[in-house]
Design an enzyme around this catalytic site. Sequence first.
Site, short mmCIF file in Angstrom:
data_model
loop_
_atom_site.label_atom_id
_atom_site.label_comp_id
_atom_site.label_asym_id
_atom_site.label_seq_id
_atom_site.Cartn_x
_atom_site.Cartn_y
_atom_site.Cartn_z
CB SER A 88 -3.67 6.11 6.40
OG SER A 88 -2.50 6.00 7.84
CG HIS A 239 -0.12 1.44 5.72
ND1 HIS A 239 -1.57 1.11 6.61
CD2 HIS A 239 -0.21 2.71 5.87
CE1 HIS A 239 -1.47 2.49 7.21
NE2 HIS A 239 -0.76 3.61 6.24
#
Length: 277
Positions: A88, A239
């Site tokens: 991320s 994620h």
Amino acid sequence: MNLAWRSCGTASSGRSPVVLLHGLFGSAAQWHHMARPLSAQRQVITVDWPNHGHSPHVDRMDYPLMAEGLRRVFDDLGIDRAHLVGHSMGGKAGMVFARLFASRVASLAVLDIAPVTYADRYMPLVYAALRMNLGQIQRREDADTQLARHVSSGRLRAMLLQNLSRSETGWAWRNHWAGIAASMKDLLAFPAALCRDPSTMPTLFVRGSASDYLTEAHRPLVNALFPAAQHDEISGAGHWIHADQPAALLCLLQAWLHEPVIPRHVQCYLRSLDNPC
């Protein structure tokens, strides 16, 4: 800026170290379950970004600042080149570092992020953390109860509360929420000046099958910036790939690093973090 870091394993003259880079609201500690098995073959470094973990607090942070801090970690540890694995925000920082200091990067693995600007889905979490009355916390469960008034997801609360520490004087956040909030616009974006020339660096982009952060729509841009990029997907992961499917991610990274397949008992240990093996 001197970033906090942890080292696992020993340096090897024949194998470049691996540097693991956490995402927003994360810390070096969250990579422990990945760093240990990876360190069987080489040195593994985990880094705390500014305003996270044990690194310094600053009023503003952006990707060039983070890349410069990482360069200093390389210099302090005597690392000439390393493999970067960034999740991320850490993936964006890894891309920027690879652009600014290409000679220091052996390869780059980017986990579930693209070099684009994202919509803001994080400031509500920052505000929720800032609304908490730390003086009323006796146990960690009290913190969770307070946070639940503003954050319904138990998983998100658990992630945020990993940054809450207790000392003799009471509870305190390791994160510098005000500095993160002031920097959010820069962290959601990707430096446009670094998007002009392609990089031939060996690069791996990995998405979670249940995530909407890195999609097929991003592939043309990724391939334009990193023409040698390989793409992979981990089934059953959202994620937070390293938390959702740690064994699958570890196998993928070890194949990327040309290392032996991890033993079954290590796979069982990683799977047991979510489900008993």
